[in-house]
Design an enzyme around this catalytic site. Structure first.
Site, mmCIF file in Angstrom:
data_model
loop_
_atom_site.group_PDB
_atom_site.id
_atom_site.type_symbol
_atom_site.label_atom_id
_atom_site.label_comp_id
_atom_site.label_asym_id
_atom_site.label_seq_id
_atom_site.Cartn_x
_atom_site.Cartn_y
_atom_site.Cartn_z
ATOM 1 N N CYS A 197 -0.131 -5.873 1.471
ATOM 2 C CA CYS A 197 0.251 -7.291 1.353
ATOM 3 C C CYS A 197 1.614 -7.502 2.004
ATOM 4 C CB CYS A 197 0.273 -7.712 -0.106
ATOM 5 S SG CYS A 197 -1.336 -7.628 -0.910
ATOM 6 N N ALA A 207 0.787 -13.210 -0.776
ATOM 7 C CA ALA A 207 1.846 -13.162 -1.777
ATOM 8 C C ALA A 207 1.372 -13.747 -3.099
ATOM 9 C CB ALA A 207 3.068 -13.923 -1.273
ATOM 10 N N ALA A 266 -5.211 -10.053 -10.665
ATOM 11 C CA ALA A 266 -6.480 -10.304 -9.983
ATOM 12 C C ALA A 266 -6.784 -9.105 -9.094
ATOM 13 C CB ALA A 266 -6.403 -11.579 -9.157
#
Length: 264
Positions: free
Chosen positions: A146, A168, A263
């Site tokens: 990420c 993000a 998540a």
């Protein structure tokens, strides 16, 4: 940490509803930048408590070039558990790319050692870059990076760092990333004989997951407190020589933790 609160408010007011890989759903904005002067305090969020131990150990784990969660487990850190396989492996994630980027002719590049050497030898270079985004390896990674590229910049005896983060998670991930890269900047500054400058955090898809919206609203009701100060053992001169005990955070007085689900 007003800039972080401004980002929360922007997403809540202007964010577009988007579907995502996890099936959770997000509110998202594209393109946002945060800037922190590291001389003004260590940018550790104060409107909720962050886990400093996990932040430090994950960064040390990256710098070791490790991609198995055993080191993290040995130090009580479980933040990567959801993505590891049965043996604790994650594939060629951050540490592998930072320390042993594979070349076409079978060699490997230690990007961290290289960039530290470049800062010492040629601080005005515009090539002081480390990237974790390797298209040839992305499909082998448990989670593609990420926070995928960072660049150093030296001016007036100060070392600054800009991070580009493609994806993000603003409630859970971004506060962690800010503290981690601010600390990395301070570490690299120390071993290259420089003072810490600015940490600039550039975000691509900046999002709040749909199950983090109420937590974000709660956080916005809390007033930011004075930033803490990070002390680093001045005896360490090798970027790979740092240990957990070399870091002490002074004056951290945050509001209580706010629980939110990751998540996956």
């Amino acid at each position: 940490m007003i800039p972080y609160h401004d980002l929360l408010e922007r997403i809540l007011s202007d964010g577009a509803e988007k579907h995502d890989r996890t099936g959770t759903g997000t509110l998202s904005v594209f393109g946002h930048q945060l800037r922190f002067d590291l001389a003004a305090g260590f940018p550790m969020l104060t409107t909720k408590r962050l886990p400093l131990k996990a932040i430090i150990h994950e960064l040390l784990w990256f710098l070791q070039g490790d991609t198995n969660i055993k080191y993290l487990h040995d130090h009580g850190v479980t933040i990567w558990d959801e993505w590891a396989d049965a043996n604790g492996d994650l594939g060629p994630v951050y540490g592998a790319q930072w320390r042993s980027w594979p070349t076409a002719d079978g060699r490997s590049i230690d990007q961290i050692a290289h960039v530290v050497d470049m800062i010492r030898r040629n601080p005005d270079s515009r090539r002081l870059i480390v990237t974790a985004w390797n298209p040839a390896d992305v499909e082998k990674m448990a989670l593609p990076p990420c926070h995928c590229l960072f660049q150093f910049y030296v001016a007036n005896g100060r070392l600054s760092c800009q991070l580009y983060q493609r994806s993000a998670d603003v409630f859970l991930g971004v506060p962690f990333n800010i503290a981690s890269y601010a600390l990395l900047t301070m570490m690299v500054a120390q071993v290259t004989g420089l003072k810490p400058g600015d940490f600039i955090h550039t975000l691509g898809d900046a999002h709040l997951y749909s199950n983090h919206l109420e937590q974000a609203r709660l956080q916005l009701t809390r007033a930011p407190r004075a930033l803490p100060a990070m002390a680093i053992n001045p005896a360490v001169t090798d970027i790979f020589g740092f240990r957990y005990e070399d870091f002490t955070l002074h004056g951290y007085d945050p509001h209580p933790h706010i629980k939110a689900e990751v998540a996956v």
